[in-house]
Design a protein around this motif. Structure first.
Motif, PDB file in Angstrom:
ATOM      1  N   PHE A 235      21.755  -1.863  -2.334  1.00 20.75           N
ATOM      2  CA  PHE A 235      20.923  -0.671  -2.460  1.00 20.75           C
ATOM      3  C   PHE A 235      21.345   0.328  -1.392  1.00 20.75           C
ATOM      4  N   ALA A 236      21.327   1.601  -1.741  1.00 20.00           N
ATOM      5  CA  ALA A 236      21.639   2.646  -0.765  1.00 20.00           C
ATOM      6  C   ALA A 236      20.444   2.831   0.164  1.00 20.00           C
ATOM      7  N   ARG A 237      20.709   3.258   1.369  1.00 16.24           N
ATOM      8  CA  ARG A 237      19.629   3.569   2.317  1.00 16.24           C
ATOM      9  C   ARG A 237      18.711   4.614   1.663  1.00 16.24           C
ATOM     10  N   GLY A 238      17.416   4.350   1.701  1.00 17.52           N
ATOM     11  CA  GLY A 238      16.434   5.261   1.113  1.00 17.52           C
ATOM     12  C   GLY A 238      16.062   4.940  -0.320  1.00 17.52           C
ATOM     13  N   ASP A 239      16.804   4.047  -0.988  1.00 16.93           N
ATOM     14  CA  ASP A 239      16.471   3.677  -2.368  1.00 16.93           C
ATOM     15  C   ASP A 239      15.092   3.023  -2.427  1.00 16.93           C
TER      16      ASP A 239
ATOM     17  N   THR B 135       0.810  -1.219   0.000  1.00 19.01           N
ATOM     18  CA  THR B 135       0.000   0.000   0.000  1.00 19.01           C
ATOM     19  C   THR B 135       0.842   1.268   0.000  1.00 19.01           C
ATOM     20  N   ARG B 136       2.147   1.107   0.118  1.00 22.20           N
ATOM     21  CA  ARG B 136       3.029   2.283   0.095  1.00 22.20           C
ATOM     22  C   ARG B 136       4.357   1.881  -0.516  1.00 22.20           C
ATOM     23  N   ALA B 137       5.097   2.862  -0.969  1.00 19.81           N
ATOM     24  CA  ALA B 137       6.419   2.593  -1.526  1.00 19.81           C
ATOM     25  C   ALA B 137       7.307   2.004  -0.428  1.00 19.81           C
ATOM     26  N   ILE B 138       8.047   0.971  -0.786  1.00 22.27           N
ATOM     27  CA  ILE B 138       8.956   0.336   0.175  1.00 22.27           C
ATOM     28  C   ILE B 138      10.373   0.772  -0.179  1.00 22.27           C
ATOM     29  N   ARG B 139      11.042   1.388   0.785  1.00 25.53           N
ATOM     30  CA  ARG B 139      12.404   1.883   0.590  1.00 25.53           C
ATOM     31  C   ARG B 139      13.378   1.108   1.451  1.00 25.53           C
ATOM     32  N   ASN B 140      14.636   1.113   1.055  1.00 30.99           N
ATOM     33  CA  ASN B 140      15.661   0.408   1.804  1.00 30.99           C
ATOM     34  C   ASN B 140      15.923   1.105   3.135  1.00 30.99           C
ATOM     35  N   ASP B 141      15.766   0.364   4.211  1.00 34.79           N
ATOM     36  CA  ASP B 141      16.038   0.896   5.544  1.00 34.79           C
ATOM     37  C   ASP B 141      17.483   0.648   5.958  1.00 34.79           C
TER      38      ASP B 141
ATOM     39  N   VAL C 187      11.534  -8.864  -0.315  1.00 29.83           N
ATOM     40  CA  VAL C 187      11.567  -7.727   0.602  1.00 29.83           C
ATOM     41  C   VAL C 187      10.745  -8.056   1.847  1.00 29.83           C
ATOM     42  N   GLY C 188      11.210  -7.602   2.996  1.00 33.61           N
ATOM     43  CA  GLY C 188      10.447  -7.723   4.231  1.00 33.61           C
ATOM     44  C   GLY C 188       9.436  -6.599   4.321  1.00 33.61           C
TER      45      GLY C 188
ATOM     46  N   ARG D 215       4.526   1.465  -4.735  1.00 39.15           N
ATOM     47  CA  ARG D 215       3.191   1.306  -4.164  1.00 39.15           C
ATOM     48  C   ARG D 215       2.269   0.662  -5.199  1.00 39.15           C
ATOM     49  N   GLY D 216       1.506  -0.332  -4.754  1.00 36.54           N
ATOM     50  CA  GLY D 216       0.577  -1.020  -5.641  1.00 36.54           C
ATOM     51  C   GLY D 216       1.136  -2.295  -6.252  1.00 36.54           C
ATOM     52  N   SER D 217       2.449  -2.524  -6.122  1.00 34.80           N
ATOM     53  CA  SER D 217       3.055  -3.739  -6.671  1.00 34.80           C
ATOM     54  C   SER D 217       2.543  -4.963  -5.934  1.00 34.80           C
ATOM     55  N   THR D 218       2.535  -6.100  -6.629  1.00 32.76           N
ATOM     56  CA  THR D 218       2.078  -7.341  -6.011  1.00 32.76           C
ATOM     57  C   THR D 218       3.219  -8.346  -5.928  1.00 32.76           C
ATOM     58  N   GLY D 219       3.128  -9.191  -4.920  1.00 30.04           N
ATOM     59  CA  GLY D 219       4.117 -10.243  -4.718  1.00 30.04           C
ATOM     60  C   GLY D 219       3.491 -11.387  -3.938  1.00 30.04           C
ATOM     61  N   PHE D 220       4.287 -12.402  -3.672  1.00 32.38           N
ATOM     62  CA  PHE D 220       3.805 -13.601  -2.987  1.00 32.38           C
ATOM     63  C   PHE D 220       4.521 -13.773  -1.653  1.00 32.38           C
ATOM     64  N   VAL D 221       3.744 -14.090  -0.625  1.00 30.72           N
ATOM     65  CA  VAL D 221       4.299 -14.318   0.715  1.00 30.72           C
ATOM     66  C   VAL D 221       5.119 -15.601   0.695  1.00 30.72           C
ATOM     67  N   ARG D 222       6.383 -15.495   1.128  1.00 32.92           N
ATOM     68  CA  ARG D 222       7.262 -16.668   1.207  1.00 32.92           C
ATOM     69  C   ARG D 222       7.403 -17.165   2.637  1.00 32.92           C
ATOM     70  N   GLU D 223       7.541 -16.238   3.569  1.00 29.19           N
ATOM     71  CA  GLU D 223       7.700 -16.576   4.981  1.00 29.19           C
ATOM     72  C   GLU D 223       7.161 -15.429   5.804  1.00 29.19           C
ATOM     73  N   TRP D 224       7.065 -15.662   7.092  1.00 31.86           N
ATOM     74  CA  TRP D 224       6.748 -14.573   8.011  1.00 31.86           C
ATOM     75  C   TRP D 224       7.421 -14.859   9.342  1.00 31.86           C
ATOM     76  N   GLY D 225       7.650 -13.781  10.069  1.00 31.55           N
ATOM     77  CA  GLY D 225       8.265 -13.886  11.381  1.00 31.55           C
ATOM     78  C   GLY D 225       7.903 -12.665  12.189  1.00 31.55           C
ATOM     79  N   THR D 226       8.456 -12.561  13.383  1.00 35.15           N
ATOM     80  CA  THR D 226       8.145 -11.413  14.236  1.00 35.15           C
ATOM     81  C   THR D 226       9.381 -10.551  14.424  1.00 35.15           C
ATOM     82  N   PHE D 227       9.125  -9.275  14.670  1.00 30.13           N
ATOM     83  CA  PHE D 227      10.166  -8.297  14.955  1.00 30.13           C
ATOM     84  C   PHE D 227       9.804  -7.644  16.275  1.00 30.13           C
TER      85      PHE D 227
END
Length: 147
Positions: free
Chosen positions: A26-30, A14-20, A65-66, A35-47
């Motif tokens: 990739f440089a930080r902020g790239d 739902t929003r642009a994903i930038r490198n943290d 991407v996480g 936003r709007g791109s689609t992908g497939f869930v591979r895994e999930w975990g907790t932070f």
């Protein structure tokens, strides 16, 4: 805490994903994913024991991407991406005024600073000459997309 999305489920960001700073090459902020791109869930975990992070494979860019749960929508939810995304460079089609005073000249360049979350809104937060304005999409043209 229960995950909202299943393994293999197709999701939309739902929003642009930038490198943290955690993505090599990739440089930080790239910009990683628009936003709007689609992908497939591979895994999930907790932070930090209170956020679910999904590993999403975006096939168009062959990038994994996480993403936080609140950044994702199921593909079944209606989506209207709009014409512009955060960071896009735009030009004003015609002069715009506030209370009868011209504040943005025709052709003036600006930058998209805010978008909706795909609900179909047709106005954007844009900076022109250091000032922030809410501008309808019909009043702007795209100069270059943030890449």
């Amino acid at each position: 805490m229960r995950q909202k999305f299943d393994f293999g489920e197709e999701v939309r960001v739902t929003r642009a994903i930038r490198n943290d700073g955690t993505m090599r090459g990739f440089a930080r902020g790239d910009l990683l994913v628009r936003r709007g791109s689609t992908g497939f869930v591979r895994e999930w975990g907790t932070f930090l024991m209170d956020q679910i992070i999904y590993q999403v494979h975006f096939l168009d860019d062959d990038l994994v991407v996480g993403c936080r749960e609140q950044e994702l929508l199921p593909l079944s939810v209606p989506w209207h991406a709009g014409q512009f995304q955060y960071g896009d460079r735009v030009a004003c089609r015609h002069a715009l005024s506030v209370n009868g005073e011209v504040v943005i000249a025709a052709g003036e360049h600006g930058r998209i600073e805010g978008t909706d979350q795909g609900e179909g809104g047709e106005s954007y937060t844009v900076t022109f000459s250091g000032r922030w304005f809410q501008v309808p999409a019909s009043a702007m043209i795209l100069l270059e997309a943030d890449a």
